[in-house]
Design a protein around this motif. Structure first.
Motif, PDB file in Angstrom:
ATOM      1  N   GLN A   1       1.078  -1.281  -0.261  1.00 17.80           N
ATOM      2  CA  GLN A   1       0.415   0.217  -0.053  1.00 17.80           C
ATOM      3  C   GLN A   1       0.749   1.450  -0.451  1.00 17.80           C
ATOM      4  OE1 GLN A   1      -2.591  -0.420   3.628  1.00 17.80           O
ATOM      5  NE2 GLN A   1      -3.509  -1.787   2.522  1.00 17.80           N
ATOM      6  N   ARG A   2       2.151   1.267   0.221  1.00 20.01           N
ATOM      7  CA  ARG A   2       3.119   2.447   0.944  1.00 20.01           C
ATOM      8  C   ARG A   2       3.086   3.317  -0.980  1.00 20.01           C
ATOM      9  NH1 ARG A   2       7.823   3.470   4.265  1.00 20.01           N
ATOM     10  NH2 ARG A   2       6.634   1.565   5.429  1.00 20.01           N
ATOM     11  N   TRP A   3       3.608   2.694  -2.184  1.00 16.95           N
ATOM     12  CA  TRP A   3       3.619   2.946  -3.448  1.00 16.95           C
ATOM     13  C   TRP A   3       2.398   4.063  -3.468  1.00 16.95           C
ATOM     14  CZ3 TRP A   3       1.201   2.742  -8.057  1.00 16.95           C
ATOM     15  CH2 TRP A   3       2.014   3.522  -9.127  1.00 16.95           C
ATOM     16  N   VAL A   4       1.188   3.170  -3.714  1.00 18.21           N
ATOM     17  CA  VAL A   4       0.203   3.751  -3.907  1.00 18.21           C
ATOM     18  C   VAL A   4      -0.850   5.270  -2.821  1.00 18.21           C
ATOM     19  CG1 VAL A   4      -2.920   4.171  -4.012  1.00 18.21           C
ATOM     20  CG2 VAL A   4      -1.381   1.639  -4.328  1.00 18.21           C
ATOM     21  N   SER A   5       0.319   4.870  -2.092  1.00 16.73           N
ATOM     22  CA  SER A   5       0.191   6.042  -0.871  1.00 16.73           C
ATOM     23  C   SER A   5       0.149   7.456  -1.148  1.00 16.73           C
ATOM     24  CB  SER A   5       0.160   5.734   0.476  1.00 16.73           C
ATOM     25  OG  SER A   5      -0.923   4.652   1.294  1.00 16.73           O
TER      26      SER A   5
END
Length: 70
Positions: free
Chosen positions: A62-66
């Motif tokens: 989820q880090r990249w999307v966030s």
């Protein structure tokens, strides 16, 4: 530990709810004003409906999307 602190705070402040694994999520989103939630698809759904919120990435994927949503 963090979850216990948030639950304790919520018990003393009835202005918000803690919900997990919400059934019929799209219908739920139409009735809220603000959301603190996980990254990934959940934040995309929230943003498409124009609901302001805070994102907490709870999984590495989820880090990249966030980061791209900032």
């Amino acid at each position: 530990k963090d979850r216990d602190q948030i639950s304790s705070f919520q018990k003393n402040n009835h202005k918000f709810e803690i919900l997990e694994h919400v059934n019929n999520f799209p219908s739920f989103l139409t009735g809220i004003d603000f959301m603190i939630g996980a990254g990934g698809t959940t934040q995309l759904e929230r943003c498409c409906l124009g609901i302001p919120g805070i994102v907490i990435s709870i999984a590495e994927n989820q880090r990249w999307v966030s980061e791209m949503m900032m």
